[in-house]
Enzyme design. Structure first.
Site, PDB file in Angstrom:
ATOM      1  N   ILE A  66       0.891  -1.153   0.000  1.00 58.93           N
ATOM      2  CA  ILE A  66       0.000   0.000   0.000  1.00 58.93           C
ATOM      3  C   ILE A  66       0.932   1.206   0.000  1.00 58.93           C
ATOM      4  O   ILE A  66       1.844   1.297   0.821  1.00 58.93           O
ATOM      5  CB  ILE A  66      -0.940  -0.011   1.223  1.00 58.93           C
ATOM      6  CG1 ILE A  66      -1.902   1.185   1.190  1.00 58.93           C
ATOM      7  CG2 ILE A  66      -0.192  -0.075   2.545  1.00 58.93           C
ATOM      8  CD1 ILE A  66      -2.970   1.135   2.279  1.00 58.93           C
ATOM      9  N   SER A  67       0.761   2.101  -0.955  1.00 61.51           N
ATOM     10  CA  SER A  67       1.722   3.179  -1.170  1.00 61.51           C
ATOM     11  C   SER A  67       1.736   4.183  -0.019  1.00 61.51           C
ATOM     12  O   SER A  67       0.795   4.282   0.761  1.00 61.51           O
ATOM     13  CB  SER A  67       1.403   3.923  -2.473  1.00 61.51           C
ATOM     14  OG  SER A  67       1.564   3.085  -3.582  1.00 61.51           O
TER      15      SER A  67
END
Length: 222
Positions: A66-67
């Site tokens: 997840i960025s």
């Protein structure tokens, strides 16, 4: 979706994250509001939930992450969304960015090539009471033609070039944000489509997993 109605105790953490985004130069009030309202802790593995509101990328399984929130905010701000757009996202991951988008546009189509992640994303989005998001399992490099054209396209994986199908699925006047890998380095690029022609604006260095697919990198690159 309204995080305040979910009965969670993370509101203060979200407020702190929004302040970090402001400090990092994010100015779009709608984007900041989306981060304030979206329960990121529902989109990370339970073992990492205590780190959910750090401004950091986190692993979500299947070799994906997840960025970092600042990176996602840069993506969203660059698209200049007004609220009525139809958006295509490539690389669903945990579904968090699609949840953010759902508060900024009228409808989101998000494509994920890893079926396990797509299934988990659907579950996460349902748990967070997110509406107006369709999760598709498939090769993101070919986009999703059945619901095109799109006013905006967001690609959350690095590609060697702009995938031709995405060019075709972008509407006139639309914007596409994509990390492009050139000479071994990644650059986040904003593409505008005007009079059928594409223009590019470099937004800064990036670091994403490779876009695997017909118009991306081969499987062994991932």
């Amino acid at each position: 979706m309204a995080a305040g109605r979910l009965g969670d105790s993370y509101g203060g953490y979200r407020t702190r994250l929004v302040e970090q985004l402001r400090e990092n130069g994010i100015r779009d009030l709608a984007v900041l509001h989306a981060f304030a309202e979206t329960p990121r802790h529902l989109f990370v593995p339970a073992a990492l939930r205590r780190r959910a509101y750090e401004d950091a990328a986190l692993p979500i399984g299947s070799g994906q992450t997840i960025s970092q929130p600042t990176t996602q905010a840069r993506f969203l701000e660059a698209l200049g969304l007004g609220g009525s757009e139809r958006v295509l996202e490539i690389g669903t991951g945990s579904g968090y960015q699609a949840a953010l988008l759902s508060l900024l546009v009228s409808h989101v189509v998000t494509v994920e090539r890893v079926s396990e992640l797509a299934t988990a994303a659907r579950r996460n989005l349902e748990r967070a009471h997110v509406r107006a998001v369709s999760v598709v399992t498939g090769d993101g490099s070919v986009g999703w033609a059945p619901e095109s054209p799109y006013n905006a396209i967001l690609v959350a994986a690095a590609s060697p070039a702009i995938p031709t199908p995405l060019e075709k699925q972008l509407s006139e006047g639309g914007r596409l944000v994509i990390p492009l890998e050139r000479a071994g380095l990644q650059q986040l690029v904003l593409i505008r489509k005007l009079n059928g022609e594409l223009s590019e604006e470099e937004l800064g260095p990036a670091q994403f997993v490779p876009l695997v697919g017909k118009y991306g990198f081969p499987e062994q690159t991932a």
